[in-house]
Design a protein around this motif. Structure first.
Motif, PDB file in Angstrom:
ATOM      1  N   GLU A  67      89.145  36.265  16.109  1.00 28.61           N
ATOM      2  CA  GLU A  67      88.920  36.878  14.717  1.00 28.61           C
ATOM      3  C   GLU A  67      89.489  37.733  14.517  1.00 28.61           C
ATOM      4  O   GLU A  67      89.924  37.520  12.773  1.00 28.61           O
ATOM      5  CB  GLU A  67      87.525  37.075  15.092  1.00 28.61           C
ATOM      6  N   ARG A  68      90.762  38.333  15.322  1.00 30.79           N
ATOM      7  CA  ARG A  68      91.744  39.231  15.268  1.00 30.79           C
ATOM      8  C   ARG A  68      92.961  38.670  14.738  1.00 30.79           C
ATOM      9  O   ARG A  68      93.754  39.375  15.028  1.00 30.79           O
ATOM     10  CB  ARG A  68      91.262  40.347  15.840  1.00 30.79           C
ATOM     11  N   SER A  69      93.013  37.203  15.282  1.00 26.67           N
ATOM     12  CA  SER A  69      94.283  37.177  15.977  1.00 26.67           C
ATOM     13  C   SER A  69      94.983  36.666  14.376  1.00 26.67           C
ATOM     14  O   SER A  69      94.290  36.194  13.407  1.00 26.67           O
ATOM     15  CB  SER A  69      94.387  36.223  17.089  1.00 26.67           C
ATOM     16  N   GLU A  70      96.121  35.956  14.269  1.00 27.29           N
ATOM     17  CA  GLU A  70      96.915  36.136  13.201  1.00 27.29           C
ATOM     18  C   GLU A  70      97.955  35.206  13.576  1.00 27.29           C
ATOM     19  O   GLU A  70      98.788  35.347  14.335  1.00 27.29           O
ATOM     20  CB  GLU A  70      97.276  37.256  12.453  1.00 27.29           C
ATOM     21  N   VAL A  71      98.674  34.465  11.860  1.00 27.65           N
ATOM     22  CA  VAL A  71      99.989  33.156  12.525  1.00 27.65           C
ATOM     23  C   VAL A  71     100.429  33.437  11.042  1.00 27.65           C
ATOM     24  O   VAL A  71      99.411  33.495  10.170  1.00 27.65           O
ATOM     25  CB  VAL A  71      98.940  31.658  12.455  1.00 27.65           C
ATOM     26  N   ARG A  72     101.587  33.062  11.043  1.00 22.54           N
ATOM     27  CA  ARG A  72     102.079  32.899   9.736  1.00 22.54           C
ATOM     28  C   ARG A  72     103.527  31.800   9.636  1.00 22.54           C
ATOM     29  O   ARG A  72     103.580  31.654  11.202  1.00 22.54           O
ATOM     30  CB  ARG A  72     102.665  34.484   9.483  1.00 22.54           C
ATOM     31  N   SER A  73     103.922  31.236   8.402  1.00 20.77           N
ATOM     32  CA  SER A  73     104.602  30.500   8.970  1.00 20.77           C
ATOM     33  C   SER A  73     106.187  30.644   8.120  1.00 20.77           C
ATOM     34  O   SER A  73     106.244  31.872   7.046  1.00 20.77           O
ATOM     35  CB  SER A  73     104.069  29.171   8.290  1.00 20.77           C
ATOM     36  N   LYS A  74     107.422  29.685   8.271  1.00 20.13           N
ATOM     37  CA  LYS A  74     108.648  30.372   8.014  1.00 20.13           C
ATOM     38  C   LYS A  74     109.188  29.041   7.208  1.00 20.13           C
ATOM     39  O   LYS A  74     109.635  28.094   8.360  1.00 20.13           O
ATOM     40  CB  LYS A  74     109.342  30.764   9.348  1.00 20.13           C
ATOM     41  N   GLN A  75     109.632  29.633   6.233  1.00 18.31           N
ATOM     42  CA  GLN A  75     109.956  28.593   5.390  1.00 18.31           C
ATOM     43  C   GLN A  75     111.759  28.854   5.295  1.00 18.31           C
ATOM     44  O   GLN A  75     112.723  28.620   5.832  1.00 18.31           O
ATOM     45  CB  GLN A  75     109.383  28.003   4.032  1.00 18.31           C
ATOM     46  N   LEU A  76     112.058  29.897   4.212  1.00 18.10           N
ATOM     47  CA  LEU A  76     112.758  30.393   3.985  1.00 18.10           C
ATOM     48  C   LEU A  76     113.072  31.761   4.824  1.00 18.10           C
ATOM     49  O   LEU A  76     114.552  32.164   4.966  1.00 18.10           O
ATOM     50  CB  LEU A  76     113.706  30.762   2.659  1.00 18.10           C
ATOM     51  N   VAL A  77     112.185  31.979   4.516  1.00 11.19           N
ATOM     52  CA  VAL A  77     111.958  33.298   4.580  1.00 11.19           C
ATOM     53  C   VAL A  77     110.595  33.526   5.835  1.00 11.19           C
ATOM     54  O   VAL A  77     109.339  32.660   5.472  1.00 11.19           O
ATOM     55  CB  VAL A  77     111.927  34.836   4.337  1.00 11.19           C
ATOM     56  N   ALA A  78     110.207  34.052   6.810  1.00  8.19           N
ATOM     57  CA  ALA A  78     108.280  34.546   7.623  1.00  8.19           C
ATOM     58  C   ALA A  78     107.717  35.215   6.324  1.00  8.19           C
ATOM     59  O   ALA A  78     107.933  35.966   5.163  1.00  8.19           O
ATOM     60  CB  ALA A  78     108.573  35.509   7.989  1.00  8.19           C
TER      61      ALA A  78
END
Length: 162
Positions: A67-78
Motif C-alpha cells: 500500500e506504500r510501494s509505488e510504480v512509474r512508467s517511462k515513455q519519452l521521460v519518466a
C-alpha cells in the motif's frame, strides 16, 4: 411601462419563447428540441497484471508494504510515481523468517504492460506489529527500467536489505 417593452433580448430560442409568453396574452407556442447523438467507442489501453515475488532466507519477520510501494512508467521521460495502494489484493505481503520458497501476489496496474517500468517497494521488519527497520528497494534498480511486457517482479531474498 413602455420602456420595459423595448428591451433588447439576445437569448437562446427557448428563453425567447418564455419571454413571449410573459408579454403576450395568447398562449405560448410549444418548444421542442431534437437532439441527435452519435455513439462512439473509445478503446483505452487495458491494465497490466503483474506478479510480485519475494523470499526470506533470514530470521527477520519481513513485510513488503504494497500500500506504500509505488510504480512509474517511462515513455519519452519518466512519469510520476503512482501508489500500488488499492491495486493489490492485500496491503502487505508477509515474508516470514526462513521463507525460502518464493511467495507471490498479483496486482492490477493502470495502463498497458507495453511500457518500461520502475518500482519502489517499502520493506519493513516488524516485531509484534511494531516497525523495527525499514528499507526502500527499487526494481530493477534506482537507475534502470524493466523491459516492456515485464509481468513478474522477483524481489528475490529480501533479507539481504537488512
Amino acid at each position: 411601462m413602455e420602456n420595459a417593452m423595448n428591451l433588447k433580448i439576445t437569448l437562446v430560442p427557448t428563453v425567447l419563447l418564455l419571454a413571449a409568453a410573459l408579454f403576450s396574452s395568447s398562449p405560448a407556442p410549444q418548444a421542442t428540441t431534437n437532439i441527435t447523438t452519435t455513439s462512439s467507442t473509445v478503446t483505452m489501453p487495458s491494465g497490466c497484471d503483474i506478479t510480485i515475488k519475494a523470499s526470506n532466507s533470514g530470521s527477520r519477520n519481513l513485510f513488503v508494504v504494497l500500500e506504500r510501494s509505488e510504480v512509474r512508467s517511462k515513455q519519452l521521460v519518466a512519469g510520476p510515481w503512482s501508489s500500488l495502494d488499492h491495486k493489490c489484493p492485500r496491503d502487505e505481503m508477509h515474508v516470514g523468517p526462513h521463507t525460502e520458497n518464493l511467495l507471490s501476489t498479483t496486482c492490477e496496474l493502470d495502463l498497458t504492460c507495453n511500457l518500461p517500468r520502475q518500482y519502489k517497494f517499502l520493506i519493513q521488519e516488524k516485531n509484534d506489529g511494531r516497525v523495527i527497520n525499514t528499507a526502500w528497494v527499487y526494481f530493477p534498480s534506482d537507475n534502470s527500467w524493466t523491459a516492456s511486457n515485464t509481468r513478474t517482479i522477483n524481489l528475490g531474498d529480501v533479507s539481504r536489505h537488512f
